[in-house]
Design a protein around this motif. Sequence first.
Motif, mmCIF file in Angstrom:
data_model
loop_
_atom_site.group_PDB
_atom_site.id
_atom_site.type_symbol
_atom_site.label_atom_id
_atom_site.label_comp_id
_atom_site.label_asym_id
_atom_site.label_seq_id
_atom_site.Cartn_x
_atom_site.Cartn_y
_atom_site.Cartn_z
ATOM 1 N N UNK A 191 -28.531 5.315 24.680
ATOM 2 C CA UNK A 191 -28.641 4.532 25.913
ATOM 3 C C UNK A 191 -30.119 4.553 26.294
ATOM 4 N N UNK A 192 -30.726 3.368 26.265
ATOM 5 C CA UNK A 192 -32.179 3.280 26.361
ATOM 6 C C UNK A 192 -32.576 1.923 26.926
ATOM 7 N N UNK A 193 -33.849 1.746 27.254
ATOM 8 C CA UNK A 193 -34.315 0.417 27.655
ATOM 9 C C UNK A 193 -34.152 -0.554 26.484
ATOM 10 N N UNK A 194 -33.624 -1.732 26.800
ATOM 11 C CA UNK A 194 -33.387 -2.769 25.793
ATOM 12 C C UNK A 194 -34.199 -4.013 26.153
ATOM 13 N N UNK A 195 -34.773 -4.643 25.161
ATOM 14 C CA UNK A 195 -35.475 -5.909 25.333
ATOM 15 C C UNK A 195 -34.449 -7.011 25.091
#
Length: 145
Positions: free
Chosen positions: A126-130
């Motif tokens: 779960x992380x920043x997504x572009x």
Amino acid sequence: MRPIYETEYDRENEQTVFKWVGNEYGCTVLKVKGYHCCDSKIVRDGVQIGWAEVKRRHIDHNTYKWFKISDSKWKNLLDLAEADLLPVFLFILFDDGLFQVPVIRQMYTKVVMGGRTKNPRDDQDIEPMRIFHVDNFRKVASAPL
């Protein structure tokens, strides 16, 4: 260092995409050995002419309006394109075909939190997504799936 979750199935999908890209563009796509920010290099007449990152999604390309990729992956691909002065392409094998989009700063994108939220494999899933709109895709080939 984070584990690599690539499977034999992933490698088979990559080989399928490599063949399609090679046929469409008259080039050879070669897997990059070891850990690298990009899956493969695109070669024509013995000269590298670009980079290719490959993804597989088990949906049609327009199932959702937005496509997501790890923000850190996107930034690494942008940096690679600028450092090598070679184009980088994201190839996505969807159920309805093979699509590509160039990795460029000028494309409208935004960052949201997301990733593998249903069955995370580790705390980094779960992380920043572009994200960018699927209208940016260009169809390369119809999928014989």
